[in-house]
Design a protein around this motif. Structure first.
Motif, PDB file in Angstrom:
ATOM      1  N   MET A   1       4.875   3.465 -63.938  1.00 46.94           N
ATOM      2  CA  MET A   1       6.292   3.317 -63.653  1.00 46.94           C
ATOM      3  C   MET A   1       6.787   2.014 -64.278  1.00 46.94           C
ATOM      4  O   MET A   1       6.265   0.960 -63.983  1.00 46.94           O
ATOM      5  CB  MET A   1       6.524   3.251 -62.144  1.00 46.94           C
ATOM      6  N   SER A  89      10.747  12.405 -49.383  1.00 49.19           N
ATOM      7  CA  SER A  89       9.885  13.039 -50.381  1.00 49.19           C
ATOM      8  C   SER A  89       8.726  13.818 -49.765  1.00 49.19           C
ATOM      9  O   SER A  89       8.038  14.556 -50.470  1.00 49.19           O
ATOM     10  CB  SER A  89       9.326  11.985 -51.339  1.00 49.19           C
ATOM     11  N   CYS A 120       9.894  11.906 -63.113  1.00 49.78           N
ATOM     12  CA  CYS A 120      10.970  11.865 -62.117  1.00 49.78           C
ATOM     13  C   CYS A 120      11.350  10.425 -61.779  1.00 49.78           C
ATOM     14  O   CYS A 120      12.538  10.086 -61.668  1.00 49.78           O
ATOM     15  CB  CYS A 120      10.543  12.604 -60.845  1.00 49.78           C
ATOM     16  N   THR A 121      10.346   9.564 -61.635  1.00 45.99           N
ATOM     17  CA  THR A 121      10.602   8.163 -61.300  1.00 45.99           C
ATOM     18  C   THR A 121      11.292   7.449 -62.457  1.00 45.99           C
ATOM     19  O   THR A 121      12.241   6.678 -62.254  1.00 45.99           O
ATOM     20  CB  THR A 121       9.280   7.442 -60.970  1.00 45.99           C
ATOM     21  N   TYR A 122      10.836   7.714 -63.656  1.00 45.45           N
ATOM     22  CA  TYR A 122      11.445   7.098 -64.840  1.00 45.45           C
ATOM     23  C   TYR A 122      12.907   7.490 -64.978  1.00 45.45           C
ATOM     24  O   TYR A 122      13.770   6.659 -65.301  1.00 45.45           O
ATOM     25  CB  TYR A 122      10.671   7.516 -66.092  1.00 45.45           C
ATOM     26  N   HIS A 125      14.989   5.488 -62.744  1.00 44.15           N
ATOM     27  CA  HIS A 125      15.170   4.158 -63.323  1.00 44.15           C
ATOM     28  C   HIS A 125      16.345   4.141 -64.301  1.00 44.15           C
ATOM     29  O   HIS A 125      17.231   3.283 -64.201  1.00 44.15           O
ATOM     30  CB  HIS A 125      13.899   3.713 -64.058  1.00 44.15           C
ATOM     31  N   GLU A 283      10.930  15.731 -56.372  1.00 46.68           N
ATOM     32  CA  GLU A 283      12.248  15.209 -56.723  1.00 46.68           C
ATOM     33  C   GLU A 283      13.105  14.961 -55.487  1.00 46.68           C
ATOM     34  O   GLU A 283      13.256  15.839 -54.638  1.00 46.68           O
ATOM     35  CB  GLU A 283      12.958  16.203 -57.660  1.00 46.68           C
ATOM     36  N   VAL A 288      17.600   9.001 -53.621  1.00 43.42           N
ATOM     37  CA  VAL A 288      17.227   7.710 -54.196  1.00 43.42           C
ATOM     38  C   VAL A 288      18.412   6.921 -54.733  1.00 43.42           C
ATOM     39  O   VAL A 288      18.405   5.690 -54.716  1.00 43.42           O
ATOM     40  CB  VAL A 288      16.161   7.893 -55.306  1.00 43.42           C
ATOM     41  N   LEU A 308      11.339   1.280 -55.585  1.00 45.50           N
ATOM     42  CA  LEU A 308      11.222   2.646 -56.095  1.00 45.50           C
ATOM     43  C   LEU A 308       9.789   2.973 -56.494  1.00 45.50           C
ATOM     44  O   LEU A 308       9.235   4.005 -56.081  1.00 45.50           O
ATOM     45  CB  LEU A 308      12.158   2.830 -57.289  1.00 45.50           C
ATOM     46  N   ASN A 309       9.169   2.101 -57.279  1.00 44.23           N
ATOM     47  CA  ASN A 309       7.793   2.346 -57.701  1.00 44.23           C
ATOM     48  C   ASN A 309       6.816   2.257 -56.536  1.00 44.23           C
ATOM     49  O   ASN A 309       5.858   3.038 -56.455  1.00 44.23           O
ATOM     50  CB  ASN A 309       7.390   1.355 -58.790  1.00 44.23           C
ATOM     51  N   MET A 312       7.183   5.622 -54.815  1.00 44.10           N
ATOM     52  CA  MET A 312       6.802   6.828 -55.546  1.00 44.10           C
ATOM     53  C   MET A 312       5.316   6.901 -55.861  1.00 44.10           C
ATOM     54  O   MET A 312       4.743   7.994 -55.886  1.00 44.10           O
ATOM     55  CB  MET A 312       7.606   6.914 -56.841  1.00 44.10           C
TER      56      MET A 312
END
Length: 486
Positions: A1, A89, A120-122, A125, A283, A288, A308-309, A312
């Motif tokens: 991430m 999540s 999904c995390t990227y 961002h 997702e 988020v 966030l990271n 996740m």
């Protein structure tokens, strides 16, 4: 991430940033009454703009910082945001992971789940980074997702500007499909688990009859208009889910087979079902973005070790863990909810099924709340504000939306294909495609040379990947649904 490429970070003090290639805009606060106390704007119209020139051509270069202008009544601490993210999540989707691994195979499942989780995390961002840049230019504290889509497309070249309304409505449509689909999934999920328990005590009925029994309670619980009254259901759901996971793991690790009993790579035609299921499970784009907007220290949301990271990474690891060992335990017999694989005649397993069914039932109005807010709050309520029976009309709308999800569930009472269909059809759009296009449009005039080529190539590939996932996942899910009735 990690963060996006430095060529389009949102650092207004970066002297290496190329000048804007087109005159940008800033919000004229004098005429804006919609920005109150740092909350996101609730408007379907483009934000007012004014022309600027000279050194202030790029509105990102001024000293306005959206983070410093958010005034929140109840800001979230880092722990609060982390807790809400993990809670959002870890819903019913995680229980479908063993079947997802069956579709992909254990090796592809391990790598694929990690890759989709990273993707999904990227995309979150780059969406939050785009929001920050747009907020600086418009001089507003924060934006909702549909506003980010609209304003982000207005920042780009002419073709994007023309599609700004389409982008905004796409967010509403995709989220609406996702929430209605999720409510249908929940209806099937609760009915499946209750029917298995009831069968042990002589009540063997068609699953659709259990859905009909649930219909009135579902309608009534969705008549609760204030979210705070749903808090007890949410708290119970979390406790019940934790207990259920503990019991499920005890069954999984009892006489666990050798890894040679399962396939490392599944059949190619089932890979889209894997994609749809995993993206449905992982997702949480609808959660988020608001979480980042509500944080006391929003600068700590992103970053390599940001909230966030930190949220996740363990979520993806949990999904990989349950998916791998659940598939190893049950192999090709893995069902769309791992609770359905538990012994029907054992009391602990029955208790788990009842607990998780009640927990999911209590979560149904939280899912439905989002689509009610879109359909009623955004589109219908403004038309009926002066109507004498506006409250009655709202309840009619609430009832209709619950009935829509119910009809979907009754028409396709097969949990696996519904989960995959909803994930592929909606979340590939709002989770991957739109964030990529929003970032591309938002930073179109701020990047040059290799940075621009990377921006264009990278986001184009993300959009293409999302389209492939959308088409193949939807097709495979529909084929699976049709095969059920063949």
């Amino acid at each position: 991430m990690h963060h996006d490429n430095a060529g389009f970070q949102y650092d207004p003090n970066d002297s290496a940033s190329p000048p804007a290639r087109a005159e940008k805009a800033a919000l004229d606060l004098a005429g804006s009454a919609s920005v109150k106390k740092g909350t996101a704007m609730a408007t379907s119209q483009p934000l007012p703009m004014k022309s600027v020139s000279g050194k202030s051509r790029d509105a990102e270069a001024d000293d306005y910082d959206p983070f410093d202008n958010r005034e929140l009544d109840h800001p979230l601490t880092n722990f609060d945001a982390l807790f809400h993210m993990m809670k959002a999540s870890c819903g019913s989707g995680i229980l479908a992971m063993p079947q997802a691994f069956f579709h992909a195979g254990w090796a592809l499942g391990l790598g694929g789940t990690a890759a989709i989780g990273f993707l999904c995390t990227y995309c979150v961002h780059i969406l939050i980074q785009s929001e920050y840049a747009i907020c600086k230019r418009r001089r507003v504290p924060s934006l909702n997702y549909h506003e980010i889509a609209r304003e982000g497309f207005l920042e780009g070249p002419p073709i994007f500007k023309k599609l700004s309304k389409v982008a905004e409505r796409s967010v509403h449509v995709a989220l609406g499909i996702y929430e209605i689909g999720s409510c249908a999934v929940y209806t099937v999920f609760v009915s499946d688990n209750l029917s298995q328990v009831a069968e042990q005590y002589g009540a063997k009925l068609d699953i659709r009859l259990y859905m009909c029994i649930l219909l009135l309670p579902l309608i009534l619980i969705n008549y609760i208009r204030n979210l705070k009254y749903l808090a007890p259901f949410s708290s119970f759901s979390l406790v019940a889910t934790i207990i259920a996971f503990g019991v499920v793991l005890s069954y999984i690790f009892k006489d666990l087979p050798n890894i040679s009993t399962v396939e490392p790579v599944g059949e190619v035609q089932n890979w889209p079902l894997f994609f749809g299921t995993v993206i449905f499970a992982l997702e949480a784009i609808g959660v988020v973005v608001p979480l980042g907007n509500e944080m006391r220290r929003p600068r700590e949301y992103l970053g390599k070790f940001g909230v966030l990271n930190r949220g996740m990474v363990p979520i993806v690891m949990l999904y990989v863990f349950l998916g791998f060992f659940g598939y190893l335990k049950y192999g090709s017999n893995a069902m769309a909810s791992i609770t359905l694989n538990l012994p029907q005649d054992e009391i602990p397993a029955q208790v788990v099924k009842i607990l998780i069914a009640i927990a999911i039932f209590g979560t149904h109005p939280l899912q439905c709340y989002v689509v009610i807010d879109i359909v009623w709050g955004t589109y219908l309520q403004p038309r009926f504000l002066k109507h004498n029976h506006v409250l009655f009309i709202e309840y009619v709308v609430r009832t209709a939306l619950v009935l829509l999800a119910f009809i979907f569930a009754v028409a396709v009472p097969n949990l696996g294909p519904i989960i995959s269909l909803v994930g592929a059809l909606s979340l590939s759009v709002v989770g991957i495609m739109l964030p990529a296009l929003i970032q591309l449009s938002t930073f179109w005039y701020q990047t040059h040379g290799l940075a621009f080529k990377w921006l264009l190539t990278k986001n184009a590939l993300l959009a293409v990947f999302a389209v492939i996932g959308l088409v193949s996942g939807t097709y495979a899910s529909i084929v699976d649904i049709i095969a059920t009735y063949a």
